[in-house]
Scaffold this motif. Structure first.
Motif, PDB file in Angstrom:
ATOM      1  N   ARG A 130       8.665  -3.557  -4.197  1.00 48.38           N
ATOM      2  CA  ARG A 130       8.510  -4.774  -3.383  1.00 48.38           C
ATOM      3  C   ARG A 130       8.688  -4.459  -1.906  1.00 48.38           C
ATOM      4  NH1 ARG A 130      11.107  -9.598  -1.392  1.00 48.38           N
ATOM      5  NH2 ARG A 130      13.169  -8.653  -1.383  1.00 48.38           N
ATOM      6  N   TRP A 131       9.717  -3.669  -1.584  1.00 44.60           N
ATOM      7  CA  TRP A 131       9.966  -3.362  -0.176  1.00 44.60           C
ATOM      8  C   TRP A 131       8.966  -2.366   0.386  1.00 44.60           C
ATOM      9  CZ3 TRP A 131      12.115  -5.653   3.665  1.00 44.60           C
ATOM     10  CH2 TRP A 131      13.061  -6.651   3.416  1.00 44.60           C
ATOM     11  N   ARG A 132       8.445  -1.488  -0.452  1.00 39.64           N
ATOM     12  CA  ARG A 132       7.408  -0.575   0.043  1.00 39.64           C
ATOM     13  C   ARG A 132       6.171  -1.358   0.462  1.00 39.64           C
ATOM     14  NH1 ARG A 132       9.072   2.827  -4.310  1.00 39.64           N
ATOM     15  NH2 ARG A 132       7.283   2.193  -5.558  1.00 39.64           N
ATOM     16  N   ARG A 133       5.822  -2.386  -0.305  1.00 40.34           N
ATOM     17  CA  ARG A 133       4.682  -3.229   0.068  1.00 40.34           C
ATOM     18  C   ARG A 133       4.957  -3.982   1.362  1.00 40.34           C
ATOM     19  NH1 ARG A 133       4.371  -4.711  -5.623  1.00 40.34           N
ATOM     20  NH2 ARG A 133       5.403  -6.665  -5.100  1.00 40.34           N
ATOM     21  N   ILE A 134       6.178  -4.540   1.480  1.00 38.40           N
ATOM     22  CA  ILE A 134       6.530  -5.304   2.684  1.00 38.40           C
ATOM     23  C   ILE A 134       6.497  -4.411   3.922  1.00 38.40           C
ATOM     24  CG2 ILE A 134       8.414  -6.517   3.846  1.00 38.40           C
ATOM     25  CD1 ILE A 134       9.256  -7.593   1.094  1.00 38.40           C
ATOM     26  N   LEU A 135       7.092  -3.222   3.820  1.00 39.35           N
ATOM     27  CA  LEU A 135       7.156  -2.318   4.972  1.00 39.35           C
ATOM     28  C   LEU A 135       5.778  -1.780   5.342  1.00 39.35           C
ATOM     29  CD1 LEU A 135      10.415  -0.377   4.031  1.00 39.35           C
ATOM     30  CD2 LEU A 135      10.153  -2.171   5.757  1.00 39.35           C
ATOM     31  N   THR A 136       4.956  -1.516   4.339  1.00 35.74           N
ATOM     32  CA  THR A 136       3.597  -1.038   4.607  1.00 35.74           C
ATOM     33  C   THR A 136       2.773  -2.111   5.311  1.00 35.74           C
ATOM     34  OG1 THR A 136       3.630   0.442   2.698  1.00 35.74           O
ATOM     35  CG2 THR A 136       1.465  -0.163   3.575  1.00 35.74           C
ATOM     36  N   LYS A 137       2.923  -3.348   4.854  1.00 40.39           N
ATOM     37  CA  LYS A 137       2.215  -4.460   5.479  1.00 40.39           C
ATOM     38  C   LYS A 137       2.658  -4.633   6.933  1.00 40.39           C
ATOM     39  CE  LYS A 137       1.270  -9.406   4.938  1.00 40.39           C
ATOM     40  NZ  LYS A 137       1.550 -10.631   4.123  1.00 40.39           N
ATOM     41  N   GLY A 138       3.974  -4.495   7.170  1.00 41.92           N
ATOM     42  CA  GLY A 138       4.472  -4.632   8.541  1.00 41.92           C
ATOM     43  C   GLY A 138       3.943  -3.561   9.458  1.00 41.92           C
ATOM     44  N   ASP A 190       1.080  -1.960   9.089  1.00 48.17           N
ATOM     45  CA  ASP A 190      -0.351  -2.214   9.289  1.00 48.17           C
ATOM     46  C   ASP A 190      -0.569  -3.314  10.324  1.00 48.17           C
ATOM     47  OD1 ASP A 190      -0.895  -0.288   7.432  1.00 48.17           O
ATOM     48  OD2 ASP A 190      -1.231  -1.692   5.774  1.00 48.17           O
ATOM     49  N   GLU A 191       0.270  -4.348  10.276  1.00 44.40           N
ATOM     50  CA  GLU A 191       0.143  -5.449  11.243  1.00 44.40           C
ATOM     51  C   GLU A 191       0.497  -4.975  12.652  1.00 44.40           C
ATOM     52  OE1 GLU A 191       2.614  -8.517   9.708  1.00 44.40           O
ATOM     53  OE2 GLU A 191       1.123  -9.221   8.232  1.00 44.40           O
ATOM     54  N   THR A 192       1.469  -4.046  12.738  1.00 42.99           N
ATOM     55  CA  THR A 192       1.855  -3.515  14.052  1.00 42.99           C
ATOM     56  C   THR A 192       0.705  -2.714  14.673  1.00 42.99           C
ATOM     57  OG1 THR A 192       4.175  -3.390  13.363  1.00 42.99           O
ATOM     58  CG2 THR A 192       3.529  -2.067  15.260  1.00 42.99           C
ATOM     59  N   LYS A 193      -0.003  -1.953  13.865  1.00 42.00           N
ATOM     60  CA  LYS A 193      -1.134  -1.173  14.344  1.00 42.00           C
ATOM     61  C   LYS A 193      -2.244  -2.061  14.862  1.00 42.00           C
ATOM     62  CE  LYS A 193      -0.322   2.748  11.261  1.00 42.00           C
ATOM     63  NZ  LYS A 193      -0.859   3.522  10.103  1.00 42.00           N
ATOM     64  N   CYS A 194      -2.442  -3.189  14.200  1.00 43.74           N
ATOM     65  CA  CYS A 194      -3.493  -4.118  14.625  1.00 43.74           C
ATOM     66  C   CYS A 194      -3.119  -4.807  15.943  1.00 43.74           C
ATOM     67  CB  CYS A 194      -3.732  -5.167  13.549  1.00 43.74           C
ATOM     68  SG  CYS A 194      -4.387  -4.483  12.016  1.00 43.74           S
TER      69      CYS A 194
END
Length: 220
Positions: free
Chosen positions: A206-214, A216-220
């Motif tokens: 669950r946290w790997r998905r949350i951190l990965t999403k964060g 990706d959003e930072t890169k955008c």
């Protein structure tokens, strides 16, 4: 029988005892009493003299202290270590305590448990170690029907020498003392402990998905 008599005499007698000649009888009686009274209200002992073995059992209808030695859980998750890189000025222990509170809220919303999470004590050892915090997770109950389990969580900084060995992170040791007073409490505490390490370390799926999403959003 004696169990029925103990119910009638529960207000005048604190502990009831019996000695048994067969271990199978002990197992059956212990199971019945624990189901009726809870884990901490039943104690057993083994008596050996020469080649003869007898088993003793004692039980009470009085309320047993939540953190009684008889209610302490042996086995299962007892502790783990959390590594953190801090950049906002807060201590590693404060961050882990915050994660414990967040985990309680997550468990309440996903597992149907009603929990209280509090910081019971803060003892400052020295500026270098950063002190110790003790959090407590308890099942929310009432005066008449107290919660069936409690977990004391001891948070303590790992020695500075060990911190420097692993990529400059600060490490906190998380130690668990778990107490249950019934079979239902055992099931509920197992639910809490089973996901705690991955949630607090933020290393589970669950946290790997949350951190990965964060990220990706930072890169955008």
């Amino acid at each position: 029988d004696m169990i029925a008599d103990s119910v009638l005499l529960s207000n005048s007698i604190t502990w009831f005892t019996s000695m048994l000649a067969r271990k199978t009888s002990l197992v059956e009686l212990e199971k019945e009493l624990r189901g009726m009274l809870g884990r901490g209200a039943v104690r057993t002992a083994t008596f050996v003299q020469g080649k003869t073995t007898r088993w003793g059992i004692a039980w009470t209808h009085r309320r047993v202290a939540a953190r009684s030695p008889a209610t302490r859980v042996v086995g299962g998750l007892q502790g783990f270590k959390v590594g953190l890189k801090r950049s906002d000025g807060s201590s590693a222990i404060e961050e882990v305590a915050s994660r414990v509170r967040s985990y309680c809220q997550y468990i309440e919303s996903t597992k149907g448990l009603h929990l209280d999470c509090t910081i019971k004590n803060v003892a400052v050892d020295s500026p270098e170690r950063g002190g110790t915090e003790i959090c407590s997770i308890t099942e929310r109950g009432s005066v008449q029907h107290p919660g069936a389990f409690c977990i004391d969580i001891h948070l303590q900084n790992v020695d500075a020498v060990e911190k420097e060995e692993e990529d400059g992170k600060e490490f906190v040791h998380v130690g668990l003392d778990c107490f249950v007073s019934s079979f239902a409490g055992t099931l509920a505490s197992d639910k809490v402990r089973s996901g705690m390490e991955g949630e607090i370390q933020r290393s589970n799926r669950r946290w790997r998905r949350i951190l990965t999403k964060g990220r990706d959003e930072t890169k955008c």
